[in-house]
Design a protein around this motif. Structure first.
Motif, short mmCIF file in Angstrom:
data_model
loop_
_atom_site.label_atom_id
_atom_site.label_comp_id
_atom_site.label_asym_id
_atom_site.label_seq_id
_atom_site.Cartn_x
_atom_site.Cartn_y
_atom_site.Cartn_z
N ARG A 161 40.02 37.72 34.82
CA ARG A 161 40.54 37.97 36.17
C ARG A 161 41.49 39.16 36.17
O ARG A 161 41.41 40.04 37.04
N VAL A 249 37.05 34.60 38.64
CA VAL A 249 37.27 35.96 38.14
C VAL A 249 37.32 36.98 39.26
O VAL A 249 38.21 37.82 39.34
N GLN A 251 37.05 36.35 42.78
CA GLN A 251 37.73 35.87 43.97
C GLN A 251 37.11 36.42 45.25
O GLN A 251 35.95 36.18 45.54
#
Length: 269
Positions: A161, A249, A251
């Motif tokens: 992320r 990751v 979003q």
């Protein structure tokens, strides 16, 4: 009438309530002193039936404390929070898998009362349920491995992320269409099929001929870091966890659709 008696240092109030609710017509008598319930007596012929809730009570109440002690003794290098999490996972697993454990305890209860009319619960747990305790330790080890694997997984997701946030995008809009066979087709924003090009990028960087379609998917997205990701035919995804990974990751950059239409143009792929 032949009776049997079970003695224990543990609180029997919960077991007393269960037995009285389920077997009100049966002969049984609980003994109480100033410290609470310590023993109960029942008709030996009722034992096969009453041993069912007794075994369940021993499994859920006595061995809950056993789990805590095993974790405290065997895993001292873990933090208090980690031990607590493993304990909670183990207790939940014990509830889920209680049928086999309950049967094991019940058989031992009936066996012991064939030999004696009185049973000390602490001695019974320590000396007659060694096989159970071995199984319990194995269950805790599995829960520890599950916890550490999940912990590593979430730490890995955090890294991905962060990487996706700080790195500059290398692609515009990428459209991914899930196939019924578990594979994925990739299209650019002009709806050109770029599946071959995407897989060529993957194998050039990783050269893993045994990689799964999901591994290839995640790797392609990490390599390209598209500005926007459109996912079509989500109902065909065989590994539903992959969507959770992608959501974690990428979003807001990930849009998911169960239909077979392009999000922007409405044109079918």
């Amino acid at each position: 009438m032949q009776c049997v008696t079970i003695c224990t240092k543990n609180d029997l109030s919960e077991l007393k309530q269960v037995i009285e609710n389920q077997f009100s017509a049966k002969y049984h008598r609980f003994f109480q002193n100033e410290n609470g319930l310590k023993a109960f007596t029942l008709n030996k012929k009722d034992l096969p039936e009453i041993s069912i809730p007794m075994a369940k009570w021993i499994n859920q109440s006595i061995f809950k404390n056993k789990i805590q002690k095993i974790i405290a003794n065997k895993y001292q290098l873990l933090t208090e929070e980690e031990r607590l999490q493993i304990c909670l996972i183990s207790i939940q697993r014990l509830k889920e898998e209680n049928t086999g454990f309950n049967d094991m305890i019940r058989k031992q209860l009936l066996l012991q009362f064939e030999l004696n009319n009185q049973l000390n619960l602490e001695g019974f747990v320590t000396f007659c349920l060694k096989e159970y305790q071995t199984e319990l330790e194995l269950l805790i080890e599995e829960c520890l491995e599950e916890y550490l694997t999940e912990k590593d997984y979430y730490e890995f997701l955090e890294l991905l992320r962060y990487f996706a946030e700080v790195e500059e995008s290398r692609f515009g809009s990428l459209i991914i269409r899930a196939q019924k066979d578990g594979s994925y087709h990739y299209f650019d924003e002009n709806l050109y099929d770029i599946t071959s090009e995407c897989k060529e990028i993957f194998f050039k960087d990783f050269a893993d001929p045994e990689a799964s379609e999901d591994d290839i998917l995640v790797s392609i997205l990490i390599i390209l870091l598209p500005e926007q990701i459109y996912f079509l035919n989500a109902e065909y995804i065989q590994n539903t966890n992959i969507l959770q990974t992608l959501k974690a990751v990428f979003q807001d950059r990930l849009l998911i659709d169960s239909g077979n239409h392009h999000f922007i143009t409405g044109r079918e792929l």
